[in-house]
Write a protein that holds these residues in place. Structure first.
Motif, PDB file in Angstrom:
ATOM      1  N   LYS A  51       2.609   1.667  -3.519  1.00  0.00           N
ATOM      2  CA  LYS A  51       1.769   2.177  -4.595  1.00  0.00           C
ATOM      3  C   LYS A  51       1.463   3.654  -4.405  1.00  0.00           C
ATOM      4  CE  LYS A  51       1.621  -1.828  -6.463  1.00  0.00           C
ATOM      5  NZ  LYS A  51       3.003  -2.307  -6.524  1.00  0.00           N
ATOM      6  N   TYR A  93       0.836  -1.197   0.000  1.00  0.00           N
ATOM      7  CA  TYR A  93       0.000   0.000   0.000  1.00  0.00           C
ATOM      8  C   TYR A  93       0.877   1.257   0.000  1.00  0.00           C
ATOM      9  CZ  TYR A  93      -3.017   3.579   2.115  1.00  0.00           C
ATOM     10  OH  TYR A  93      -3.685   4.741   2.411  1.00  0.00           O
ATOM     11  N   HIS A 142       4.430   5.663  -5.443  1.00  0.00           N
ATOM     12  CA  HIS A 142       4.492   5.707  -6.902  1.00  0.00           C
ATOM     13  C   HIS A 142       3.462   6.687  -7.460  1.00  0.00           C
ATOM     14  CE1 HIS A 142       4.610   3.358 -10.947  1.00  0.00           C
ATOM     15  NE2 HIS A 142       5.495   4.335 -10.921  1.00  0.00           N
ATOM     16  N   LEU A 143       2.273   6.715  -6.873  1.00  0.00           N
ATOM     17  CA  LEU A 143       1.216   7.634  -7.309  1.00  0.00           C
ATOM     18  C   LEU A 143       1.669   9.079  -7.154  1.00  0.00           C
ATOM     19  CD1 LEU A 143      -1.712   7.926  -8.289  1.00  0.00           C
ATOM     20  CD2 LEU A 143      -2.429   7.919  -5.911  1.00  0.00           C
ATOM     21  N   LEU A 192       3.934   9.940  -9.969  1.00  0.00           N
ATOM     22  CA  LEU A 192       3.237  10.124 -11.240  1.00  0.00           C
ATOM     23  C   LEU A 192       2.492  11.449 -11.265  1.00  0.00           C
ATOM     24  CD1 LEU A 192       1.828   6.583 -11.872  1.00  0.00           C
ATOM     25  CD2 LEU A 192       3.348   7.827 -13.349  1.00  0.00           C
ATOM     26  N   ARG A 193       1.897  11.813 -10.122  1.00  0.00           N
ATOM     27  CA  ARG A 193       1.103  13.043 -10.080  1.00  0.00           C
ATOM     28  C   ARG A 193       1.968  14.269 -10.205  1.00  0.00           C
ATOM     29  NH1 ARG A 193      -2.708  11.700  -5.130  1.00  0.00           N
ATOM     30  NH2 ARG A 193      -4.617  11.168  -6.220  1.00  0.00           N
TER      31      ARG A 193
END
Lengths: 294, 193
Positions: free
Chosen positions: B62, B59, B65-66, B69-70
């Motif tokens: 991820k 959790y 990583h989010l 990306l954002r």
């Protein structure tokens, strides 16, 4: 009180149209052009960049967004709507990775985005998203994929697609030239060389990678409707298993220059021999065509 | 029963973890990887309840990583430590995760860093640390032999001494250890000992 916002905004017209969706498509048509091209082993997104104001930070005005390490999205239409949709898609990609322990396929992500867009045409108190998207990426088995979605929530896979301003013109160009391009791209994959149109009209080839070949084709398509300048164009290239690459201004300028040179040479080659400009002489001399060689 | 040890050296952090999964009198697995690559410049070593450990750390991975990306920028080690600790602190009174962690990371701005996190929401930066029963043995060894800014060889030597202490004095048999390093070039796995 909230019941006043429960009514749907997108309702059918007597002749079966969803006008809100059609108006959303109008908004898309006003957005800057975006083109996606699928090569044999690479994908290119080529978008027209709205000229950034002098005081703006160009890094924050990007039309090509990374959804996941292997999926990109370009859009045409309302930037703010795109921001919201892209955020939802990014969360979904990570959520998929968390539960399935695999990267999501391009098809899955597209389906998810299109599903959201459709939901906003059938919910109370909301309006459709004013964007069409081009989603590119590689599936787990390495196949390149290009999808398009629009405000109605429909999606389909494409070999090459264009959205936004003048998309019709670009689509016509792509339809005409794609078969020949894809054949050449296969050749480039095998031989590493592609034919080049030069003024001398000889059989010339140049060394080129498959990605650069796709980039040139995409740029050619975009230059049909956009002023040729590296400052107006943003290009992203993806190859299987590699991180996406946003081309630098010099690389874009190089591609634009080479496409422009080929266009010029092709035009020259088309002119009847007598009316062709002397090598080194003034180009485009307005000599009346002679009777010979017609 | 997990043994997790980490040591900060000159421009790197080395993390070691045992590879055993055992319950009661049965050894189920001898090749568990308890050092997760959170991203290209962070290692998260985990100890605790087997299910919780995987669920919680994936959790975190991820969400980290989010963020990247954002924003287009990777999270710093400190930021990840704060975020993780926050999740643990939220969970302890609602939905407790029985997970203890050592977060090792390399930041171009601040260099190598090591953070100790436990299931209550404790967070502290340390030059060397351990989680689990092994800490009773290993902290003494590390206190004795650790020096700041050690080279990789020196740090591995200290690590070897610590692991040897575990193998000799700890009741549970833990024959295999994973060794990973994170430095300016990213994460890599070394030969286990």
């Amino acid at each position: 009180m909230s019941s006043r916002y429960d009514r749907a905004i997108t309702v059918f017209s007597p002749d079966g149209h969803l006008f809100q969706v059609e108006y959303a498509l109008e908004a898309v048509r006003k957005g800057t052009t975006a083109i996606g091209v699928r090569g044999t082993d690479s994908l290119v997104l080529c978008v027209e960049k709205k000229s950034t104001a002098k005081l703006q930070e160009p890094r924050t005005v990007r039309k090509i967004c990374k959804l996941d390490s292997h999926i990109l999205l370009a859009f045409a239409g309302l930037t703010a709507d795109a921001r919201v949709l892209v955020n939802k898609a990014r969360i979904e990609c990570q959520s998929y990775r968390l539960t399935v322990e695999d990267a999501p396929s391009v098809d899955y992500v597209t389906r998810h985005i299109a599903g959201i867009q459709q939901r906003y045409t059938q919910s109370g108190g909301v309006r459709p998203f004013g964007i069409s998207t081009l989603i590119v990426g590689f599936d787990l088995d390495g196949t390149p994929r290009l999808f398009q979605t629009d405000p109605s929530g429909t999606f389909s896979e494409w070999k090459a697609a264009a959205i936004g301003r003048n998309s019709k013109t670009v689509s016509e160009f792509l339809e005409k030239k794609y078969p020949e391009f894809v054949e050449e791209n296969k050749q480039v994959k095998e031989t590493g060389r592609a034919s080049v149109v030069s003024g001398e009209g000889g059989d010339e080839t140049e060394e080129i990678t498959t990605e650069d070949h796709v980039v040139k084709f995409a740029v050619r398509a975009l230059l049909e409707v956009v002023e040729s300048s590296a400052k107006n164009i943003e290009i992203a290239v993806m190859k299987a298993g590699q991180e996406m690459k946003l081309l630098e201004e010099e690389e874009i300028a190089k591609a634009v220059a080479s496409v422009e040179a080929e266009k010029k040479a092709a035009e020259e080659a088309r002119k009847p021999p007598a009316a062709r400009a002397d090598p080194g002489g003034a180009a485009g001399s307005s000599q009346p065509p002679t009777t010979s060689g017609q | 029963m997990d043994s997790i040890i980490a040591v900060v050296g000159d421009g790197f952090v080395v993390s070691a973890a045992d590879c055993t999964n055992a319950r009661s009198i049965v050894v189920m697995k001898e090749d568990v990887d308890k050092v997760m690559e959170l991203d290209h410049h962070k290692l998260l070593s985990m100890a605790g309840e087997p299910g919780d450990v995987v669920q919680f750390t994936e959790y975190i991975q991820k969400n980290v990583h989010l963020y990247e990306l954002r924003t287009g920028i990777p999270m710093s080690t400190t930021a990840v430590a704060s975020f993780t600790r926050n999740e643990l602190a939220k969970s302890i009174r609602k939905n407790p995760y029985s997970v203890n962690l050592l977060l090792a990371g390399y930041d171009p701005k601040t260099g190598p860093e090591l953070y100790y996190l436990d299931y209550l929401g404790t967070l502290t930066k340390m030059p060397y640390a351990a989680q689990g029963y092994c800490s009773y043995f290993v902290l003494a060894t590390l206190d004795r032999y650790y020096r700041s800014s050690m080279s990789l060889d020196e740090a591995l030597d200290v690590m070897r001494k610590a692991i040897q202490e575990v193998k000799v004095r700890f009741l549970i048999n833990q024959p295999k250890f994973t060794i990973k390093v994170v430095d300016v070039n990213g994460t890599r796995t070394l030969e286990s000992f």
